[in-house]
Design a protein around this motif. Structure first.
Motif, PDB file in Angstrom:
ATOM      1  N   SER A   1       0.869  -1.262   0.002  1.00  0.00           N
ATOM      2  CA  SER A   1       0.020  -0.270   0.052  1.00  0.00           C
ATOM      3  C   SER A   1       0.920   1.280  -0.086  1.00  0.00           C
ATOM      4  O   SER A   1       2.073   1.204   0.237  1.00  0.00           O
ATOM      5  N   LEU A   2       0.232   2.438  -0.300  1.00  0.00           N
ATOM      6  CA  LEU A   2       1.203   3.629  -0.510  1.00  0.00           C
ATOM      7  C   LEU A   2       1.856   3.833   1.140  1.00  0.00           C
ATOM      8  O   LEU A   2       2.985   4.514   1.264  1.00  0.00           O
ATOM      9  N   SER A   3       0.900   3.551   2.289  1.00  0.00           N
ATOM     10  CA  SER A   3       1.462   3.777   3.341  1.00  0.00           C
ATOM     11  C   SER A   3       2.751   3.045   3.777  1.00  0.00           C
ATOM     12  O   SER A   3       3.699   3.489   4.517  1.00  0.00           O
ATOM     13  N   GLN A   4       3.017   1.950   3.005  1.00  0.00           N
ATOM     14  CA  GLN A   4       4.310   1.191   3.359  1.00  0.00           C
ATOM     15  C   GLN A   4       5.306   1.602   2.671  1.00  0.00           C
ATOM     16  O   GLN A   4       6.320   1.404   2.851  1.00  0.00           O
ATOM     17  N   TYR A  26      -0.002  11.332   1.448  1.00  0.00           N
ATOM     18  CA  TYR A  26       0.912  10.800   2.075  1.00  0.00           C
ATOM     19  C   TYR A  26       2.118  11.792   2.266  1.00  0.00           C
ATOM     20  O   TYR A  26       3.314  11.430   1.385  1.00  0.00           O
ATOM     21  N   ILE A  53       3.989   5.257  -9.475  1.00  0.00           N
ATOM     22  CA  ILE A  53       2.581   5.159  -9.384  1.00  0.00           C
ATOM     23  C   ILE A  53       2.014   5.868 -10.520  1.00  0.00           C
ATOM     24  O   ILE A  53       2.291   6.783 -11.199  1.00  0.00           O
ATOM     25  N   ALA A  75       0.628  -3.671  -6.828  1.00  0.00           N
ATOM     26  CA  ALA A  75      -0.699  -3.443  -5.875  1.00  0.00           C
ATOM     27  C   ALA A  75      -1.600  -2.412  -6.732  1.00  0.00           C
ATOM     28  O   ALA A  75      -1.057  -1.431  -7.271  1.00  0.00           O
ATOM     29  N   LYS A  76      -2.620  -2.456  -6.020  1.00  0.00           N
ATOM     30  CA  LYS A  76      -3.864  -1.188  -6.507  1.00  0.00           C
ATOM     31  C   LYS A  76      -3.475  -0.049  -5.544  1.00  0.00           C
ATOM     32  O   LYS A  76      -3.058  -0.538  -4.178  1.00  0.00           O
ATOM     33  N   THR A  77      -3.725   1.135  -5.665  1.00  0.00           N
ATOM     34  CA  THR A  77      -3.950   2.215  -4.793  1.00  0.00           C
ATOM     35  C   THR A  77      -5.475   2.492  -4.534  1.00  0.00           C
ATOM     36  O   THR A  77      -6.232   2.055  -5.613  1.00  0.00           O
ATOM     37  N   GLU A  78      -5.695   3.155  -3.471  1.00  0.00           N
ATOM     38  CA  GLU A  78      -7.141   3.431  -3.479  1.00  0.00           C
ATOM     39  C   GLU A  78      -7.439   4.699  -4.149  1.00  0.00           C
ATOM     40  O   GLU A  78      -8.572   5.386  -4.315  1.00  0.00           O
ATOM     41  N   THR A  80      -8.400   6.260  -7.642  1.00  0.00           N
ATOM     42  CA  THR A  80      -8.844   5.939  -8.924  1.00  0.00           C
ATOM     43  C   THR A  80      -9.586   7.198  -9.705  1.00  0.00           C
ATOM     44  O   THR A  80      -9.916   8.116  -9.107  1.00  0.00           O
TER      45      THR A  80
END
Length: 89
Positions: A1-4, A26, A53, A75-78, A80
């Motif tokens: 995830s982006l937070s990671q 972020y 991204i 991964a996908k991000t939130e 969209t």
């Protein structure tokens, strides 16, 4: 995830909405501004940044066109957005 990705350098196309979104939501992600998706993917391939991204259709084309076989879609991000097509009458 982006937070990671907090504290890591992440490539994002300079004039894309995703870059602004990441900067606001972020702030601990270090943005590597790039001119286009292909450049961002090359930065990841050559370890200049941890991730890029971008949108899947363009990323897929760049991966194939540039022969970047050491990368994967992780991964996908939130984040969209809808894509559309403009045509003349």
């Amino acid at each position: 995830s982006l937070s990671q990705l907090s504290g890591h350098k992440v490539s994002a196309v300079s004039n894309f909405a995703a870059r602004t979104y990441i900067e606001k939501k972020y702030p601990n992600v270090v943005i590597d501004p790039v001119t286009d998706t292909c450049v961002g993917l090359q930065h990841v391939a050559f370890a200049k940044s941890k991730a890029v991204i971008t949108d899947l259709p363009v990323a897929s084309w760049c991966l194939r066109d540039r022969g970047l076989i050491n990368l994967k879609i992780a991964a996908k991000t939130e984040f969209t957005y809808s894509m559309g097509i403009g045509v003349r009458k």
